[in-house]
Design an enzyme around this catalytic site. Structure first.
Site, PDB file in Angstrom:
ATOM      1  CG  ASN A 197      -1.793  -7.424  -5.302  1.00 31.45           C
ATOM      2  OD1 ASN A 197      -1.770  -6.257  -4.962  1.00 31.45           O
ATOM      3  ND2 ASN A 197      -2.250  -7.821  -6.486  1.00 31.45           N
TER       4      ASN A 197
ATOM      5  NE  ARG B 225      -8.385  -2.085  -6.543  1.00 33.71           N
ATOM      6  CZ  ARG B 225      -7.298  -1.846  -5.805  1.00 33.71           C
ATOM      7  NH1 ARG B 225      -6.344  -2.749  -5.727  1.00 33.71           N
ATOM      8  NH2 ARG B 225      -7.160  -0.708  -5.159  1.00 33.71           N
TER       9      ARG B 225
ATOM     10  CD  GLU C 152      -3.027  -0.064   2.442  1.00 33.14           C
ATOM     11  OE1 GLU C 152      -4.228  -0.278   2.241  1.00 33.14           O
ATOM     12  OE2 GLU C 152      -2.192   0.071   1.520  1.00 33.14           O
TER      13      GLU C 152
ATOM     14  CG  ASP D 257      -2.836  -4.033   3.877  1.00 31.82           C
ATOM     15  OD1 ASP D 257      -3.891  -3.761   3.278  1.00 31.82           O
ATOM     16  OD2 ASP D 257      -2.798  -4.458   5.037  1.00 31.82           O
TER      17      ASP D 257
ATOM     18  CG  ASP E 227       0.758  -3.956  -2.999  1.00 29.28           C
ATOM     19  OD1 ASP E 227       0.133  -5.023  -3.058  1.00 29.28           O
ATOM     20  OD2 ASP E 227       0.250  -2.883  -2.632  1.00 29.28           O
TER      21      ASP E 227
ATOM     22  CG  ASP F 293      -4.635  -6.493  -1.095  1.00 34.18           C
ATOM     23  OD1 ASP F 293      -4.038  -5.932  -0.155  1.00 34.18           O
ATOM     24  OD2 ASP F 293      -4.391  -6.253  -2.282  1.00 34.18           O
TER      25      ASP F 293
ATOM     26  CG  ASP G  64       0.806   0.159  -0.419  1.00 40.48           C
ATOM     27  OD1 ASP G  64       0.998   1.389  -0.474  1.00 40.48           O
ATOM     28  OD2 ASP G  64       0.258  -0.480  -1.325  1.00 40.48           O
TER      29      ASP G  64
END
Length: 177
Positions: free
Chosen positions: A87, A23, A123, A105, A107, A103, A120
């Site tokens: 994050n 991102r 994830e 994953d 959070d 990052d 997450d």
């Protein structure tokens, strides 16, 4: 790399552990830079996702990045109070192109009423296997979740109302210059 100054605009790039761009935030205004930390603000900032989708942030948000801690913090200033999105991520790296981090994953979301949620987890576990996160990395990230929760519970740094107010006020002053 020369450190950005107050009022400068920088790009922020988030990557995944495998090196893929995740991102990008364009035009984050820098509010303060120290040897170890950068404080900035996103306000109607263009965000581009890895799949090319684009969106614009809705409200002003104070962003906090540190070279020691494995997390970054976004304080979203809303009508019903400040909410936080944190994050779990590598300490940041700054080059001529952008402020960059990986990052990981996990959070932590803190709602305006103080409710906290770890997000997450599935994830994270999936990417841990797919991208081969080391045991040392897993330990570091889980320890930093504890540090982050301690900051939240004790109103430390970005989790202090005074911090958010000071930096939002400074942003308004700079924006109106």
């Amino acid at each position: 790399m020369k450190l950005p100054k107050e009022g400068d605009f920088i790009t922020i790039q988030s990557y995944k552990h495998d090196g893929n761009l995740h991102r990008t935030w364009r035009d984050t205004m820098v509010l303060k830079t120290t040897e170890n930390a950068i404080i900035g603000v996103n306000d109607h900032t263009l965000v581009t996702e890895s799949d090319g989708r684009r969106w614009v942030t809705r409200e002003p948000a104070i962003v906090y990045f540190h070279k020691k801690y494995w997390f970054n913090i976004i304080a979203m200033i809303r009508d019903n109070g400040t909410s936080y999105y944190c994050n779990l991520a590598s300490p940041y790296y700054l080059d001529n192109e952008a402020l960059k981090y990986i990052d990981y994953d996990l959070d932590v979301k803190v709602f305006a009423d103080g409710e906290k949620r770890l997000l997450d987890v599935e994830e994270y576990e999936r990417h841990k296997k797919q991208m081969h996160y080391s045991d040392d990395l897993d330990f570091i990230l889980k320890e930093n979740v504890k540090i982050l929760v301690d900051w939240i519970n004790n109103g430390r740094g970005p989790f202090s109302d005074a911090y958010v107010n000071i930096w939002y006020k400074r942003y308004v002053e700079l924006k109106n210059r």
